[in-house]
Motif scaffolding. Structure first.
Motif, PDB file in Angstrom:
ATOM      1  N   GLU A 150       6.772  -9.557   5.194  1.00  0.00           N
ATOM      2  CA  GLU A 150       7.444 -10.289   4.118  1.00  0.00           C
ATOM      3  C   GLU A 150       6.979  -9.851   2.733  1.00  0.00           C
ATOM      4  O   GLU A 150       7.605 -10.186   1.727  1.00  0.00           O
ATOM      5  CB  GLU A 150       7.241 -11.798   4.288  1.00  0.00           C
ATOM      6  CG  GLU A 150       5.821 -12.294   4.019  1.00  0.00           C
ATOM      7  CD  GLU A 150       4.804 -12.011   5.134  1.00  0.00           C
ATOM      8  OE1 GLU A 150       3.611 -12.276   4.911  1.00  0.00           O
ATOM      9  OE2 GLU A 150       5.195 -11.519   6.215  1.00  0.00           O
ATOM     10  N   ALA A 151       5.896  -9.080   2.666  1.00  0.00           N
ATOM     11  CA  ALA A 151       5.334  -8.655   1.378  1.00  0.00           C
ATOM     12  C   ALA A 151       5.574  -7.168   1.090  1.00  0.00           C
ATOM     13  O   ALA A 151       4.927  -6.586   0.226  1.00  0.00           O
ATOM     14  CB  ALA A 151       3.836  -8.962   1.346  1.00  0.00           C
ATOM     15  N   ILE A 152       6.506  -6.532   1.822  1.00  0.00           N
ATOM     16  CA  ILE A 152       6.779  -5.106   1.604  1.00  0.00           C
ATOM     17  C   ILE A 152       7.310  -4.873   0.193  1.00  0.00           C
ATOM     18  O   ILE A 152       8.217  -5.575  -0.263  1.00  0.00           O
ATOM     19  CB  ILE A 152       7.767  -4.561   2.656  1.00  0.00           C
ATOM     20  CG1 ILE A 152       7.098  -4.500   4.024  1.00  0.00           C
ATOM     21  CG2 ILE A 152       8.276  -3.162   2.265  1.00  0.00           C
ATOM     22  CD1 ILE A 152       8.032  -4.088   5.161  1.00  0.00           C
ATOM     23  N   ILE A 153       6.720  -3.891  -0.480  1.00  0.00           N
ATOM     24  CA  ILE A 153       7.176  -3.527  -1.823  1.00  0.00           C
ATOM     25  C   ILE A 153       7.766  -2.119  -1.868  1.00  0.00           C
ATOM     26  O   ILE A 153       8.403  -1.752  -2.850  1.00  0.00           O
ATOM     27  CB  ILE A 153       6.045  -3.647  -2.871  1.00  0.00           C
ATOM     28  CG1 ILE A 153       4.889  -2.688  -2.550  1.00  0.00           C
ATOM     29  CG2 ILE A 153       5.557  -5.091  -2.984  1.00  0.00           C
ATOM     30  CD1 ILE A 153       3.874  -2.519  -3.665  1.00  0.00           C
ATOM     31  N   HIS A 154       7.553  -1.312  -0.801  1.00  0.00           N
ATOM     32  CA  HIS A 154       7.997   0.084  -0.858  1.00  0.00           C
ATOM     33  C   HIS A 154       7.993   0.702   0.533  1.00  0.00           C
ATOM     34  O   HIS A 154       7.172   0.328   1.373  1.00  0.00           O
ATOM     35  CB  HIS A 154       7.062   0.872  -1.779  1.00  0.00           C
ATOM     36  CG  HIS A 154       7.544   2.229  -2.139  1.00  0.00           C
ATOM     37  ND1 HIS A 154       7.135   3.367  -1.493  1.00  0.00           N
ATOM     38  CD2 HIS A 154       8.408   2.645  -3.099  1.00  0.00           C
ATOM     39  CE1 HIS A 154       7.715   4.417  -2.043  1.00  0.00           C
ATOM     40  NE2 HIS A 154       8.497   4.006  -3.012  1.00  0.00           N
ATOM     41  N   ARG A 155       8.902   1.662   0.725  1.00  0.00           N
ATOM     42  CA  ARG A 155       8.926   2.479   1.946  1.00  0.00           C
ATOM     43  C   ARG A 155       8.951   3.942   1.518  1.00  0.00           C
ATOM     44  O   ARG A 155       9.802   4.329   0.719  1.00  0.00           O
ATOM     45  CB  ARG A 155      10.146   2.131   2.798  1.00  0.00           C
ATOM     46  CG  ARG A 155      10.042   0.785   3.460  1.00  0.00           C
ATOM     47  CD  ARG A 155      11.308   0.441   4.264  1.00  0.00           C
ATOM     48  NE  ARG A 155      11.113  -0.778   5.036  1.00  0.00           N
ATOM     49  CZ  ARG A 155      11.323  -1.999   4.560  1.00  0.00           C
ATOM     50  NH1 ARG A 155      11.725  -2.170   3.319  1.00  0.00           N
ATOM     51  NH2 ARG A 155      11.128  -3.054   5.331  1.00  0.00           N
ATOM     52  N   HIS A 156       8.031   4.739   2.071  1.00  0.00           N
ATOM     53  CA  HIS A 156       7.889   6.144   1.683  1.00  0.00           C
ATOM     54  C   HIS A 156       8.096   7.038   2.903  1.00  0.00           C
ATOM     55  O   HIS A 156       7.268   7.035   3.821  1.00  0.00           O
ATOM     56  CB  HIS A 156       6.494   6.374   1.083  1.00  0.00           C
ATOM     57  CG  HIS A 156       6.268   7.761   0.601  1.00  0.00           C
ATOM     58  ND1 HIS A 156       6.915   8.278  -0.486  1.00  0.00           N
ATOM     59  CD2 HIS A 156       5.472   8.740   1.072  1.00  0.00           C
ATOM     60  CE1 HIS A 156       6.521   9.531  -0.674  1.00  0.00           C
ATOM     61  NE2 HIS A 156       5.640   9.832   0.259  1.00  0.00           N
ATOM     62  N   PRO A 157       9.201   7.809   2.933  1.00  0.00           N
ATOM     63  CA  PRO A 157       9.425   8.717   4.057  1.00  0.00           C
ATOM     64  C   PRO A 157       8.598   9.994   3.909  1.00  0.00           C
ATOM     65  O   PRO A 157       8.355  10.458   2.784  1.00  0.00           O
ATOM     66  CB  PRO A 157      10.925   9.023   3.965  1.00  0.00           C
ATOM     67  CG  PRO A 157      11.245   8.876   2.519  1.00  0.00           C
ATOM     68  CD  PRO A 157      10.312   7.815   1.982  1.00  0.00           C
ATOM     69  N   LEU A 158       8.172  10.537   5.020  1.00  0.00           N
ATOM     70  CA  LEU A 158       7.452  11.810   5.015  1.00  0.00           C
ATOM     71  C   LEU A 158       7.520  12.432   6.393  1.00  0.00           C
ATOM     72  O   LEU A 158       7.919  11.799   7.356  1.00  0.00           O
ATOM     73  CB  LEU A 158       6.000  11.642   4.562  1.00  0.00           C
ATOM     74  CG  LEU A 158       5.138  10.615   5.276  1.00  0.00           C
ATOM     75  CD1 LEU A 158       4.478  11.206   6.499  1.00  0.00           C
ATOM     76  CD2 LEU A 158       4.098  10.091   4.340  1.00  0.00           C
ATOM     77  N   THR A 159       7.103  13.679   6.469  1.00  0.00           N
ATOM     78  CA  THR A 159       7.079  14.414   7.733  1.00  0.00           C
ATOM     79  C   THR A 159       5.661  14.908   7.973  1.00  0.00           C
ATOM     80  O   THR A 159       4.991  15.348   7.038  1.00  0.00           O
ATOM     81  CB  THR A 159       8.045  15.613   7.674  1.00  0.00           C
ATOM     82  OG1 THR A 159       9.345  15.117   7.366  1.00  0.00           O
ATOM     83  CG2 THR A 159       8.100  16.348   8.988  1.00  0.00           C
ATOM     84  N   VAL A 160       5.195  14.817   9.212  1.00  0.00           N
ATOM     85  CA  VAL A 160       3.871  15.332   9.543  1.00  0.00           C
ATOM     86  C   VAL A 160       3.902  16.852   9.383  1.00  0.00           C
ATOM     87  O   VAL A 160       4.754  17.530   9.951  1.00  0.00           O
ATOM     88  CB  VAL A 160       3.460  14.954  10.980  1.00  0.00           C
ATOM     89  CG1 VAL A 160       2.111  15.573  11.330  1.00  0.00           C
ATOM     90  CG2 VAL A 160       3.420  13.440  11.150  1.00  0.00           C
ATOM     91  N   ARG A 161       2.971  17.362   8.574  1.00  0.00           N
ATOM     92  CA  ARG A 161       2.861  18.804   8.367  1.00  0.00           C
ATOM     93  C   ARG A 161       1.900  19.386   9.405  1.00  0.00           C
ATOM     94  O   ARG A 161       1.044  18.684   9.929  1.00  0.00           O
ATOM     95  CB  ARG A 161       2.314  19.094   6.959  1.00  0.00           C
ATOM     96  CG  ARG A 161       3.138  18.457   5.855  1.00  0.00           C
ATOM     97  CD  ARG A 161       2.420  18.489   4.528  1.00  0.00           C
ATOM     98  NE  ARG A 161       1.136  17.784   4.665  1.00  0.00           N
ATOM     99  CZ  ARG A 161       0.239  17.661   3.702  1.00  0.00           C
ATOM    100  NH1 ARG A 161       0.448  18.202   2.525  1.00  0.00           N
ATOM    101  NH2 ARG A 161      -0.879  17.018   3.910  1.00  0.00           N
TER     102      ARG A 161
END
Length: 146
Positions: free
Chosen positions: A11-22
């Motif tokens: 309920e406290a999410i402020i951001h979602r950051h996509p990335l790929t494992v290098r």
């Protein structure tokens, strides 16, 4: 052995950051290494704050420092897995900003790890932690939709 058990406050999410494992994120076991995971968490935390026009080295007049970090591993991630790091910051109680992060497979089927970082804002002249500035509290509350 007692394991760390972290409850992620969705309920406290402020951001979602996509990335790929290098490939450089993998360890000798051919999965995401601890050192790389900590770096990915930091990158996602910086991106979350930047999306709110906040920076860790100047949170309305005070730099922040990491007081502690806890990580609960739940599954493996490997190159080239697509991940999302969700960042949640509940309303602070006391002087610390508690930042939770959950790393999930982009398809949302599997949690890779959950982490908690406590950050203190420091008055450099006094060398002491300070209360989180009201402006920062308001920005975070707005991001949470509170």
């Amino acid at each position: 052995m007692e394991r760390v058990k972290l409850e992620f406050p969705a309920e406290a999410i402020i951001h979602r950051h996509p990335l790929t494992v290098r490939v450089t994120d993998m360890n000798y076991g051919r999965h995401l290494g601890h050192d790389a995971l900590v770096s990915l968490l930091h990158e996602a935390r910086i991106q979350a704050f930047a999306a709110l026009d906040l920076v860790e080295w100047d949170m309305h007049g005070y730099p922040s420092v990491v007081a502690d970090l806890a990580v609960q591993y739940q599954s493996e991630a490997r190159w080239p897995d697509a991940l999302v790091i969700e960042t949640a910051v509940p309303e602070p109680s006391g002087k610390a900003l508690t930042v939770y992060q959950r790393i999930v497979q982009r398809d949302g089927e599997r949690v890779v790890a959950t982490a908690r970082v406590n950050q203190l804002l420091i008055d450099l002249k006094a060398g002491q932690p300070v209360a989180v500035p009201e402006q920062v509290l308001q920005i975070l509350a707005q991001a949470r939709g509170a």
